[in-house]
Design an enzyme around this catalytic site. Structure first.
Site, short mmCIF file in Angstrom:
data_model
loop_
_atom_site.label_atom_id
_atom_site.label_comp_id
_atom_site.label_asym_id
_atom_site.label_seq_id
_atom_site.Cartn_x
_atom_site.Cartn_y
_atom_site.Cartn_z
CB CYS A 184 16.60 -10.21 -52.26
SG CYS A 184 18.50 -10.45 -51.93
N GLY B 211 19.88 -2.91 -65.17
CA GLY B 211 20.61 -4.35 -65.15
C GLY B 211 21.67 -4.21 -66.24
C1 LIG Z 1 26.18 -5.53 -54.19
C2 LIG Z 1 24.75 -5.46 -54.84
C3 LIG Z 1 23.62 -5.27 -53.61
C4 LIG Z 1 22.29 -5.25 -53.98
N1 LIG Z 1 21.49 -4.94 -53.00
C5 LIG Z 1 20.03 -5.00 -53.40
C6 LIG Z 1 19.17 -4.61 -52.62
O1 LIG Z 1 19.18 -4.65 -51.22
N2 LIG Z 1 17.83 -4.43 -52.94
C7 LIG Z 1 17.48 -4.81 -54.36
O2 LIG Z 1 16.30 -4.40 -54.75
N3 LIG Z 1 18.55 -4.92 -55.28
C8 LIG Z 1 19.75 -4.99 -55.02
N4 LIG Z 1 20.73 -5.20 -55.95
C9 LIG Z 1 20.53 -5.18 -57.40
C10 LIG Z 1 20.51 -4.04 -57.85
O3 LIG Z 1 19.72 -3.10 -57.40
C11 LIG Z 1 20.20 -4.00 -59.57
O4 LIG Z 1 18.74 -4.56 -59.65
C12 LIG Z 1 21.09 -5.15 -60.13
O5 LIG Z 1 22.38 -4.99 -59.77
C13 LIG Z 1 21.13 -4.99 -61.73
O6 LIG Z 1 21.74 -3.51 -62.13
P1 LIG Z 1 23.28 -3.26 -62.15
O7 LIG Z 1 23.47 -4.09 -63.47
O8 LIG Z 1 23.30 -2.02 -62.86
O9 LIG Z 1 24.16 -3.42 -61.20
C14 LIG Z 1 22.10 -5.26 -55.35
C15 LIG Z 1 23.12 -5.49 -56.45
C16 LIG Z 1 24.35 -5.44 -55.88
C17 LIG Z 1 25.50 -5.42 -56.97
#
Ligand SMILES: Cc1cc2nc3c(=O)[nH]c(=O)nc-3n(C[C@H](O)[C@H](O)[C@H](O)COP(=O)(O)O)c2cc1C
Ligand SMILES: Cc1cc2nc3c(=O)[nH]c(=O)nc-3n(C[C@H](O)[C@H](O)[C@H](O)COP(=O)(O)OP(=O)(O)OC[C@H]3O[C@@H](n4cnc5c(N)ncnc54)[C@H](O)[C@@H]3O)c2cc1C
Ligand code: FES
Lengths: 306, 257
Positions: A132, A245
């Site tokens: 994170c 992603g």
């Molecule tokens: C608002 C937000 C909060 C997130 N919180 C976490 C989290 O608590 N733990 C984690 O492993 N990833 C977290 N992520 C990352 C997502 O799980 C993911 O890896 C990342 O957003 C890429 O995927 P996407 O493009 O489909 O969103 C978060 C992403 C967003 C946008």
């Protein structure tokens, strides 16, 4: 359509009725979209990153828009593992879907304590967030070196018999080295990518839009980076890879699986279209039928590189 | 309480002023379920994030909902390209609205600042002449909805910062005067944070219950992502809550502005 294609997948001995998992942080604890469709329509849910004690997160604004994406700096706001276990998990268990706890910590002992508590529950899998970018201490610092990633994985591996997925950060020089390091310590799977560190500035106030100054980039903007990293990692390890992603459409999800992902996660796209995961499943079935492929798992890693 | 995610036909579009638009959607299921003070998340074609906009008014009989917004940046500009007959993609209705009617008997005061005036309109409708609407704008040319408020039968006081019309100055003095008259069950406010602070302070001083509608940058809009944090004090303890799901309306007693 002569046959009904099978879009279910098995990852680390768990059966997912479809390969689409809600990504951690985008879907809370699965309670917020049930007005639109039941959680059981998803293959699984990776819950909001959970720490030993409750965390209040960063000062807002915590989100900024970018071309084809967003930056976030939530800072792991969560109710703490006890509330997860006592309140959210029993409610999640009533839904017919795979429940993944996503855990984070500042020090190794935190990870161990959380993993031990979860080991005593009926949660299906544990996803280790060592990546994170939004908390000063811990998180990404573990994920950026092979030694750090290996030591957290080793500790959690000892603390639980549950399948352990290690979630990797893209903010590294060579992600395959990290993947190999956690595989060697007994990780059952790796998931990637977490967000890419980014920044936006309001040119009139000269202030960063995020109060945390920097935050994690996600959404379609990161998709090609994610596909590349999933492909590299899938070629470097034997354990299953969960790809995410920027996935927004069925075509994206299929591309990610061809790159080597056994299942996918979706986050940011759901903010734009809450039905996106459902549409991805429908699109996958259609693609398989068109291509006369029986099972979605048959496409995993089938990219034919030049 | 339930919400929907759908595209609804635009049955009316009006420009209320420079870059300020009023849209009316035919959306019976939303109208049926909406409460005063709730909001919607509008999709802006080509942008990742939906734009949160308050519900200005609902006509349950006709199954319509009115939205009023100002073009501030790229997303609202894109949305404003939609015309009558087009479809608007919204998630609605979202959040918790105002506690209306107020728990106590008596009259109510609504205080709206600029683009914060729309979400209070249906409170004026509900209370009619038992409502005083204090509406603050920067100048004469920025005034919106004053006639809509007048139509409700409410006692309307318009203020402008530059004195180009109505009361010269902020909403503070008219609010103090109205509170002093007594018999006020509640004050409801929406507008810029300094205004909300002043309203909450004045209401507290007069011993009157108040509610304010907050703004924060949002992701999901439904409670899942916790990006829209704000702080409230409950049972003597600071608590971080979500503007989208726990608000956007909070009581003046608990909110930390
Ligand atoms: C608002 C937000 C909060 C997130 N919180 C976490 C989290 O608590 N733990 C984690 O492993 N990833 C977290 N992520 C990352 C997502 O799980 C993911 O890896 C990342 O957003 C890429 O995927 P996407 O493009 O489909 O969103 C978060 C992403 C967003 C946008
Ligand atoms: C609950 C709620 C109700 C609202 N009701 C109304 C209304 O009835 N009428 C109206 O004109 N405006 C309203 N707003 C403000 C409106 O959401 C912003 O003006 C709008 O999002 C700006 O988007 P943009 O595309 O013009 O700007 P951009 O600068 O392109 O926006 C970039 C990003 O920042 C966000 N953002 C920028 N300013 C704000 C803000 N003040 N609040 C929240 N997010 C912001 C956008 O949503 C977007 O995600 C409301 C805000 C909230 C939170
Ligand atoms: S915007 Fe996602 S929780 Fe409020």
């Amino acid at each position: 359509m002569s046959f009904k294609p099978d879009i279910s997948v098995d990852v680390c001995g768990k059966h997912f009725k479809n390969p689409v998992i809600a990504a951690s942080g985008a879907y809370g604890f699965g309670e917020d979209y049930t007005d639109l469709y039941p959680l059981s329509d998803l293959g699984g849910i990776s819950c909001k990153g959970t720490t030993l004690n409750k965390k209040d997160g960063n000062i807002p604004p915590r989100i900024a828009e970018t071309p084809s994406g967003i930056l976030n700096s939530v800072g792991l706001q969560n109710p703490g593992v006890d509330k997860f276990i006592n309140y959210y998990l029993p409610r999640l268990r009533k839904q017919d879907t795979v429940v993944i706890a996503n855990i984070a910590g500042a020090v190794i002992d935190d990870y161990i304590a959380v993993a031990e508590k979860l080991d005593a529950t009926d949660v299906d899998m544990i996803e280790l967030n060592i990546s994170c970018p939004n908390v000063k201490q811990g998180g990404a610092t573990w994920g950026v070196t092979c030694e750090g990633a290996a030591s957290v994985t080793r500790a959690v591996r000892k603390a639980t018999k549950k399948p352990v997925i290690v979630k990797l950060t893209p903010n590294v020089t060579n992600i395959t080295e990290i993947a190999k390091a956690v595989e060697a310590e007994g990780a059952d799977s790796v998931s990637l990518i977490n967000t890419l560190l980014g920044m936006r500035i309001d040119i009139r106030t000269r202030r960063p839009i995020l109060h945390n100054n920097v935050g994690g980039l996600s959404g379609p903007a990161v998709f090609p980076v994610a596909v590349r990293m999933v492909w590299q990692v899938a070629n470097a390890v034997k354990i299953p890879v969960i790809g995410m992603g920027g996935i927004a459409t069925a075509e994206d999800a299929i591309e990610m699986m061809m790159a080597g992902a056994s299942a996918v996660q979706m986050g940011t796209a759901i903010f734009n279209d809450p039905y996106a995961p459902i549409k991805v499943c429908e699109g996958m079935e259609k693609f398989l039928a068109e291509q006369k492929i029986e099972k979605i798992s048959d496409i995993v890693g089938t990219v034919k590189p030049w | 309480m339930s919400f929907f995610c759908n595209s609804y036909p635009i049955v009316d579009k009006k420009a209320l002023g420079e870059g300020i638009y009023s849209y009316t959607l035919k959306c019976p299921e939303v109208a049926e379920n909406a409460n005063i003070g709730q909001f919607v998340q509008i999709k802006a074609e080509g942008y990742m994030l939906r734009r949160p906009i308050s519900i200005c008014s609902v006509d349950k009989g006709n199954g319509t909902m009115r939205l009023v917004f100002e073009v501030r940046g790229k997303g609202t500009d894109k949305i404003s390209e939609l015309n009558k007959g087009d479809l608007m993609d919204v998630i609605a209705p979202l959040g918790n609205g105002f506690t209306v009617p107020a728990k106590k008997d008596g009259r109510v005061i609504v205080v709206g600042g600029g683009i914060g005036t729309p979400p209070l309109l249906d409170i004026a409708k509900l209370y009619g002449d038992k409502c005083t609407a204090i509406l603050g704008f920067r100048s004469f040319d920025k005034i919106i909805l004053d006639k809509d408020y007048a139509k409700t039968g409410a006692n309307v006081i318009v203020c402008t910062d530059d004195g180009s019309t109505g009361v010269h100055g902020t909403v503070a003095q008219p609010l103090a005067d109205e509170l002093a008259k007594g018999d006020v069950a509640a004050v409801y406010a929406c507008g810029p944070t300094p205004m909300l602070k002043a309203v909450v302070a004045a209401a507290k001083q007069a011993g009157v219950y108040s509610e304010v509608s907050l703004e924060q940058r949002m992701g999901c809009g439904v409670g899942a992502c916790v990006v829209c944090a704000c702080t409230v004090i409950r049972d003597g303890e600071e608590k971080v809550v979500r503007v989208c799901k726990d608000g956007p309306v909070f009581s003046g007693e608990e909110v930390v502005l």
